[in-house]
Design an enzyme around this catalytic site. Structure first.
Site, PDB file in Angstrom:
ATOM      1  N   SER A  44       0.829  -1.210   0.000  1.00 18.58           N
ATOM      2  CA  SER A  44       0.000   0.000   0.000  1.00 18.58           C
ATOM      3  C   SER A  44       0.868   1.267   0.000  1.00 18.58           C
ATOM      4  O   SER A  44       1.830   1.377   0.768  1.00 18.58           O
ATOM      5  CB  SER A  44      -0.908   0.015   1.228  1.00 18.58           C
ATOM      6  N   LEU A  71       1.787   0.739   7.509  1.00 18.18           N
ATOM      7  CA  LEU A  71       1.742   1.300   6.160  1.00 18.18           C
ATOM      8  C   LEU A  71       3.045   2.018   5.755  1.00 18.18           C
ATOM      9  O   LEU A  71       3.008   3.132   5.204  1.00 18.18           O
ATOM     10  CB  LEU A  71       0.548   2.263   6.024  1.00 18.18           C
ATOM     11  N   ASN A 120      -7.105   0.650  -0.079  1.00 18.45           N
ATOM     12  CA  ASN A 120      -6.956   0.055   1.244  1.00 18.45           C
ATOM     13  C   ASN A 120      -7.743   0.909   2.238  1.00 18.45           C
ATOM     14  O   ASN A 120      -7.242   1.917   2.749  1.00 18.45           O
ATOM     15  CB  ASN A 120      -5.469  -0.033   1.619  1.00 18.45           C
ATOM     16  N   CYS A 123      -6.847  -1.563   6.545  1.00 23.77           N
ATOM     17  CA  CYS A 123      -5.737  -1.878   7.463  1.00 23.77           C
ATOM     18  C   CYS A 123      -6.245  -1.683   8.897  1.00 23.77           C
ATOM     19  O   CYS A 123      -6.777  -0.624   9.214  1.00 23.77           O
ATOM     20  CB  CYS A 123      -4.554  -0.955   7.179  1.00 23.77           C
TER      21      CYS A 123
HETATM   22  C1  SIN Z   1       0.557  -2.328   6.995  1.00 22.24           C
HETATM   23  O1  SIN Z   1       1.393  -1.874   6.223  1.00 22.24           O
HETATM   24  O2  SIN Z   1       0.411  -1.841   8.108  1.00 22.24           O
HETATM   25  C2  SIN Z   1      -0.337  -3.461   6.601  1.00 22.24           C
HETATM   26  C3  SIN Z   1      -1.322  -3.017   5.636  1.00 22.24           C
HETATM   27  C4  SIN Z   1      -2.686  -3.560   5.875  1.00 22.24           C
HETATM   28  O3  SIN Z   1      -2.923  -4.292   6.839  1.00 22.24           O
HETATM   29  O4  SIN Z   1      -3.564  -3.213   5.093  1.00 22.24           O
END
Ligand code: SIN
Length: 296
Positions: A44, A71, A120, A123
């Site tokens: 993402s 993220l 997204n 998350c």
């Molecule tokens: C992350 O990068 O924190 C995970 C992304 C997600 O769970 O959508």
């Protein structure tokens, strides 16, 4: 035998690399494409560079993985080269994008060039992002609408299971003009180290992926297939070809594989050859098994 058209994209098989694994560099995305994935989804990407949560940000638990990456990403302004390199793998490249609201999502979708965008809004552990916007049907509809106006490429919306009714969020995405929904992102979870008494993850809690969440994801896909007119893409705990078939029977037009790629880099080729052998033995086509669990 396994090829399909999905929201206008041609895929040689219904098996995609899920967002969040092997998706940070063009080189790793290309490698997954060369390893048999029908399409690949990037990590993402947001508006500005982000370092993410403090470590530990990913741990293995009995039944899968717990992550709270936060993220981390270099910003869309520094990511086009990775997508262009991934395209050398000659499969569709989907950009997973996140933002705090409609403006940030549409800024990214209006600038990055990819074969589709996966929003997204799911998350489970990023303050101000992800499920914090994606649990509100009005926001999901508004964001989807804004992205649709900013780009001509297909828009998929990745949903959180951490809500009372995932169908209402799927319907909001559909009202906003989504071309497909992706179900599910990780399930909010945590683990505690009993020697110290502290939560293990730097962020204290995170999202569970892997085998444990497959039945949760199957139920979400099943419900969304019954409710929506747009395709559902299934993700959550797929480890082998039987899991992929189960998702398609639940109503997934295609599936994404994440955690299991860490244990087997050839998983896409392995699953596609086993699926073809299974269909041949049963004398079924992909069309026959798509949504089969609803026809009984
Ligand atoms: C992350 O990068 O924190 C995970 C992304 C997600 O769970 O959508």
């Amino acid at each position: 035998m396994l090829s399909l058209s999905l929201t206008g994209l041609k895929l040689k098989n219904p098996l995609m690399l899920a967002a969040g694994i092997m998706g940070t560099t063009g080189g790793s995305l290309k490698r997954m494409a060369e390893g048999g994935a029908g399409a690949v989804v990037t990590k993402s990407i947001g508006v500005g560079p982000k370092s993410g949560h403090s470590n530990p940000s990913m741990v293995e638990v009995d039944c899968g993985y717990l992550n709270a990456m936060g993220l981390p990403n270099p910003s869309y302004k520094n990511f086009q080269g990775e997508i262009d390199m991934a395209k050398e793998g000659r499969v569709p490249v989907i950009a997973s994008i996140f933002g705090a609201g409609a403006d940030e999502f549409s800024e990214i979708a209006g600038s990055l060039r990819a074969d589709a965008f996966e929003l997204n809004v799911s998350c489970p552990h990023a303050c101000g992002y992800g499920a914090q916007v994606g649990s509100d049907p009005n926001l999901v509809e508004e964001i989807t609408k804004a992205v649709k106006s900013a780009t001509n490429t297909p828009v998929w919306v990745k949903l959180t299971p951490n809500v009372t009714d995932i169908k209402s969020i799927g319907l909001a995405a559909q009202r906003g003009g989504a071309d497909a929904v992706v179900a599910i992102n990780t399930v909010r979870a945590m683990a505690i180290d009993i020697e110290s008494g502290y939560p293990i993850l730097g962020n204290k809690f995170g999202g569970l992926s892997g085998r444990a969440i497959k039945p949760v994801a199957i139920k979400c896909v099943y419900d969304l297939y019954e409710t929506l007119d747009i395709p559902v893409i299934g993700v959550g705990g797929i480890s082998d070809w039987k899991d992929a078939v189960e998702f398609i029977m639940a109503g997934a037009k295609a599936v994404q594989i994440g955690s299991a790629v860490g244990n087997n880099i050839n998983i896409f080729n392995d699953i596609s050859s086993c699926m073809q052998a299974f269909l041949k033995e049963k004398q079924w086509t992909m069309k026959d098994i798509y949504g089969m669990a609803h026809k009984k």
